[in-house]
Design an enzyme around this catalytic site. Structure first.
Site, PDB file in Angstrom:
ATOM      1  N   CYS A  91     -16.598  33.366  80.020  1.00  0.00           N
ATOM      2  CA  CYS A  91     -15.197  33.754  80.185  1.00  0.00           C
ATOM      3  C   CYS A  91     -14.216  32.649  79.837  1.00  0.00           C
ATOM      4  CB  CYS A  91     -14.954  34.204  81.620  1.00  0.00           C
ATOM      5  SG  CYS A  91     -16.147  35.411  82.217  1.00  0.00           S
ATOM      6  N   HIS A 385      -9.227  41.726  79.975  1.00  0.00           N
ATOM      7  CA  HIS A 385      -9.883  40.417  79.987  1.00  0.00           C
ATOM      8  C   HIS A 385     -10.896  40.340  78.837  1.00  0.00           C
ATOM      9  CE1 HIS A 385     -12.161  36.965  81.085  1.00  0.00           C
ATOM     10  NE2 HIS A 385     -12.926  37.489  82.031  1.00  0.00           N
ATOM     11  N   CYS A 415     -12.785  31.817  86.592  1.00  0.00           N
ATOM     12  CA  CYS A 415     -14.209  31.766  86.898  1.00  0.00           C
ATOM     13  C   CYS A 415     -14.997  32.058  85.628  1.00  0.00           C
ATOM     14  CB  CYS A 415     -14.570  32.751  88.005  1.00  0.00           C
ATOM     15  SG  CYS A 415     -14.243  34.484  87.622  1.00  0.00           S
TER      16      CYS A 415
END
Length: 431
Positions: A91, A385, A415
Site C-alpha cells: 500500500c 485506495h 498502513c
C-alpha cells in the site's frame, strides 16, 4: 535519518480514482500514469528529458508492463537516456517512490525526479488453478492421440474454478489473514465499535462531497480520457446519499456474523495514479522553479502482520521522536483510510499510555489528533485506495491542505500489508 539536502516539491497531480465495477476498467496502470503525467510534464518549465530519473510505485502491473516505470517514462517522452524504475511496498508503493527519489536527490545522485504511484486494481488477474495448469502441462507434453486421450481422461471440470488474484493479493501469506481480518483484530483490541466505524465512514463521504463542491481538487486532479473519448473528472467512489443508517444495514464481510468491518467502512477497490515532481536546489535554480514545499523525512516501521493496521502508529512515533516533535507540533494529518476501524485504532493507540510505553518506546501517550486536522477532504473510504498510488496521493493532498490553510507541517501516513507502516513529514514553502 532526515534528508541531508533540501528536497523540494515543485508540482504534482493525480487522476480521479475510478471505482472497480466487476470487470477491467478502461485504463491499465501504465495508461493511468501516462494520462496523469502528460499534463503535469507539459506544464513544467523544463523538457521531459531533463528528468534525471522516473520512479513509480506499483503493486500489480500487468504482464505487458514489466518495469512499468520505464514503460511510462518512455511514453511520457522522457527519452531513451532517462533511467526509470519501479518500486513495490504494497500500500505504500507510491510513498516508497517518493522516499527513493528524495534519498537520491539528497545524496546528489539525482536533481530532478518524477515520482509517484499507479494501480489498476480492476485489472488484477483471474488465474487458473494449479490443478488446471498442471493438466495443461500434461496435455501439452502428451505425444500422439493415445497420450492426448489419456490426459483428457484425467481432466476434472472442478479444476476450472478461477483463482481471484485480487483476493490472493489482499491476504497475508504468512499469517493467513485478509487485510480486513487484521482490521477486525485491531478494532477489537481497542474497543472500536461498529457505530464508530460507520460514523467515520459517513464523515469521509461528507467531507469528500464538500471538498468536491468547493473545487478543492481542481489543482490536484486532472481529467483523463479513455480510448472511446469518455472523460473522467471526479472520484467515482463518492456516495452522496451515504448515511450512518444505510451503513448500519451492511453485513460484515470478513468476520461473519459478529464482525464490524463492512464494505461501507472499508477502502474501495479502485484505479488511479498520483505523481509529484521533486527537485534539488541546483535544479530549482537552473530552471527557475517555484517551490511549493519540502519533503523533510520518511520513516518505515514493521510489526506483527496480524496487527498490520497499526503500522502508522509505529512509523509516526519514530518520526516524531527523531525530530523532537509531538502530535501538537503537526498542523495537518493524512492517515490513509484502509479501514475506518484501522484509522480509529491508530488514534486510540496514540492516546494510550500503555500502548505508547510498551510498543512505541514513548514515555506516555502521544496525544490526540483533532478531528478538524485529519483527512479534511475524505480519504480511501470515500474516494478509493489504488494501492500503488495512495502513498503519493496523501502526500500531494497534504501539501494542498497546508497551502489552503496556510499551515506549516503535515504528516502523511499509511498502513502496509505484511505488517508495516510508513510516514512522511513535509512542510509548506513559506517564501
Amino acid at each position: 535519518m532526515p534528508y541531508t539536502q533540501n528536497v523540494y516539491i515543485i508540482d504534482g497531480c493525480r487522476t480521479p480514482f475510478l471505482k472497480a465495477a466487476g470487470r477491467p476498467g478502461p485504463f491499465a496502470a501504465a495508461d493511468l500514469a501516462v494520462a496523469a503525467g502528460q499534463p503535469l510534464v507539459a506544464r513544467q518549465a523544463f523538457a521531459p528529458e531533463d528528468f534525471d530519473e522516473v520512479i513509480i510505485g506499483c503493486v500489480g502491473p500487468g504482464v505487458e508492463e514489466a518495469n512499468i516505470g520505464r514503460v511510462v517514462s518512455l511514453r511520457l517522452g522522457c527519452g531513451d537516456s532517462t533511467p526509470a524504475w519501479t518500486v513495490a511496498r504494497n500500500c505504500a508503493s507510491g510513498m516508497q517512490a517518493l522516499d527513493s527519489a528524495a534519498a537520491n536527490i539528497a545524496s546528489k545522485r539525482s536533481d530532478l525526479v518524477l515520482a509517484g504511484g499507479t494501480e489498476a486494481m480492476s485489472h488484477a488477474p483471474v488465474l487458473f488453478s494449479r490443478a488446471f495448469v498442471n493438466w495443461l502441462a500434461d496435455w501439452a507434453g502428451a505425444s500422439g492421440m493415445p497420450g492426448k486421450l489419456k490426459a483428457l481422461a484425467r481432466f476434472k471440470p472442478s479444476s476450472l474454478a478461477p483463482v481471484i488474484g485480487l483476493l490472493k493479493g489482499l491476504t497475508d501469506p504468512v499469517v493467513g489473514l485478509s487485510m480486513g481480518q487484521t482490521a477486525e483484530q485491531i478494532a477489537h483490541r481497542f474497543g472500536i465499535s461498529r457505530e464508530a466505524m460507520d460514523a467515520f465512514a459517513h464523515a469521509s463521504h461528507e467531507r469528500l462531497a464538500a471538498a468536491a463542491d468547493r473545487g478543492v481538487f481542481d489543482r490536484e486532479m486532472v481529467p483523463i480520457f479513455d480510448p472511446d473519448g469518455n472523460c473522467y473528472r471526479h472520484d467515482q467512489g463518492l456516495r452522496r446519499d451515504s448515511s450512518e443508517e444505510k451503513l448500519a444495514q451492511l453485513k460484515p464481510v470478513f468476520d461473519r456474523p459478529a464482525g464490524c468491518v463492512t464494505a461501507g467502512n472499508s477502502a474501495q477497490v479502485s484505479d488511479g495514479c498520483a505523481w509529484l515532481v521533486l527537485a534539488g536546489r541546483a535544479a530549482v535554480e537552473r530552471h527557475g522553479l517555484k517551490v511549493r514545499g519540502r519533503l523533510l523525512d520518511c520513516q518505515w516501521a514493521a510489526l506483527d502482520p496480524a496487527q498490520m493496521g497499526l503500522g502508522p502508529a509505529h512509523a509516526v512515533a519514530r518520526l516524531l521522536h527523531r525530530h523532537g516533535l509531538g502530535i501538537k507540533d503537526i498542523d495537518y494529518w493524512e492517515i490513509n483510510e484502509a479501514f475506518a476501524g484501522q484509522v480509529l485504532a491508530c488514534l486510540a493507540a496514540w492516546r494510550s499510555d500503555a500502548y505508547c510505553r510498551r510498543f512505541l518506546n514513548w514515555p506516555g501517550a502521544l496525544g490526540e489528533i483533532r478531528h478538524e486536522r485529519l483527512n479534511l477532504d475524505g480519504g480511501g473510504i470515500s474516494m478509493g485506495h489504488p494501492v500503488g498510488a495512495s502513498g503519493a496521493r496523501i502526500v500531494l493532498h497534504a501539501l494542498g491542505v497546508l497551502e489552503r490553510k496556510q499551515w506549516r507541517r503535515a504528516i502523511a501516513t499509511l498502513c502496509i500489508g505484511g505488517g508495516q507502516g510508513g510516514a512522511m513529514l513535509l512542510e509548506r514553502a513559506t517564501a
